[in-house]
Design an enzyme around this catalytic site. Sequence first.
Site, PDB file in Angstrom:
ATOM      1  N   SER A  99       0.870  -1.228  -0.107  1.00 35.73           N
ATOM      2  CA  SER A  99      -0.119   0.086  -0.109  1.00 35.73           C
ATOM      3  C   SER A  99       0.747   1.265   0.054  1.00 35.73           C
ATOM      4  O   SER A  99       1.596   1.481  -0.941  1.00 35.73           O
ATOM      5  CB  SER A  99      -1.112  -0.064   1.258  1.00 35.73           C
ATOM      6  N   ASP A 243      -3.634   6.244  -3.057  1.00 26.56           N
ATOM      7  CA  ASP A 243      -2.420   5.516  -2.349  1.00 26.56           C
ATOM      8  C   ASP A 243      -1.560   4.682  -3.375  1.00 26.56           C
ATOM      9  O   ASP A 243      -2.146   4.590  -4.529  1.00 26.56           O
ATOM     10  CB  ASP A 243      -2.846   5.130  -1.201  1.00 26.56           C
ATOM     11  N   ASP A 245      -1.632   1.337  -3.765  1.00 29.25           N
ATOM     12  CA  ASP A 245      -2.329   0.370  -4.497  1.00 29.25           C
ATOM     13  C   ASP A 245      -3.326   0.889  -4.938  1.00 29.25           C
ATOM     14  O   ASP A 245      -4.331   0.049  -5.418  1.00 29.25           O
ATOM     15  CB  ASP A 245      -2.441  -0.879  -3.633  1.00 29.25           C
ATOM     16  N   ASP A 247      -6.291   1.813  -3.888  1.00 28.44           N
ATOM     17  CA  ASP A 247      -7.688   1.175  -3.209  1.00 28.44           C
ATOM     18  C   ASP A 247      -8.306   2.210  -2.304  1.00 28.44           C
ATOM     19  O   ASP A 247      -9.302   2.321  -2.087  1.00 28.44           O
ATOM     20  CB  ASP A 247      -7.521  -0.024  -2.316  1.00 28.44           C
TER      21      ASP A 247
END
Length: 454
Positions: A99, A243, A245, A247
């Site tokens: 992340s 962010d 990743d 999500d």
Amino acid sequence: MAADLSQIVKAYDVRGVVPDQWDESLAELFGAAFAQVTGAGAIVVGHDMRPSSPGLSRAFARGAAARGVDVTEIGLCSTDQLYYASGAFGLPGAMFTASHNPAKYNGIKMCRAGAAPVGQDTGLTEIRELVENWLDSSAPEPAQTPGTITQRETLDDYAAYLRSLVDLTSIRTLKVVVDAGNGMGGHTVPTVFDGLPIDLVPMYFELDGTFPNHEANPLDPANIVDLQKRVREEGADIGIAFDGDADRCFVVDGQGDPVSPSAITALVAARELGKNGGRGTVIHNLITSWSVPEVVREHGGTPVRTRVGHSFIKAEMARTGAIFGGEHSAHYYFKEFWNADTGMLAALHVLAALGGQDQPLSRLVAEYDRYVGSGEINSTVDDQKARLAAVKAAYQGVEGLELDELDGLTVSAADWWFNVRPSNTEPLLRLNAEAKDEAAMAKIRDEVLAIIRG
């Protein structure tokens, strides 16, 4: 390698420094354990742009295939693109990402078929125990017939599915600055936005897991400074930051001012309730603004309050049949997306709401941003339980106050509330406070901090 799994297996995922804490040999064991615990005949695997991600992802696939499981590799993807694949294919999935963590980290987010979460109480503990046993004894027995490893592209299908859930074809043309932070938003945004009435201004779309421009964590104000500046320079209608990743999404208005994730939760909740005929349950965690349950009720819905953490949100989504859920950390969950979180779908809702009328975003979201919040304030303490008990003692029995301990301690008055909860991983207490005006918020914030830090 000699690995301490207690350091890398967290409540919801696997995460640690590569290669110091884990490496490809360990990823292969996690793949074998995931295959055994899910009992699946096939799985799907994806990864982000970190330098270590392709090797770790392929090792995991090898481990699962050695146990007889057929693996579909979807390659570079956002976490919500992996959830899409898990939902659309009906397969358990594994996403290799850390992340917003620094480049030296990597991790695995795992889910069962239909993007159902794998966490401490839903399979992750069993996966950890299997890997520990294999590390202590010998490698797992391979299947008589190994599984296959094949590749499949899902980006176009993912983008088409999201666009099918939100109609942006008739909105006014919007100038949109997107800061991908060198993360997976740079991979997904061009395809998702393609053909829409959007004048896209890209920032840091080059995939680079070393994060050369800033950390890919838009909740830290330092990481949206470039976005704010660019929105003002471009005279844009809105700025969006993802962010690492992709999500989570964070929004700034046309003046470059941050929009509270609680306001985004309220706005999207109102839209989802509108789509559902003014009926439905909306989940929110206990540090979201009072605005959220107010707006949900005003639009005919039923708000349900949960603990902080995506596993609690997803569990309540499933239990109640909720149509939507939001967290103040900028995670947004949709029933139409297998109860999983997707920042991209939330962003499309905001763009549809903004482009469907003529007001600037600042005026549009004012309806959903009714209180003044402190933001999350962390305090390092010697004894979490003792300091939390001191806060409770200061407010217990006071007339006009309500106390509850759903997650830490929440104290509510007529015109303010605060929550103090302990970190699970660090010696911290986290304070969130909100009130009807700045002065009242500052007063209760400082009062509670004095107790915590006393």
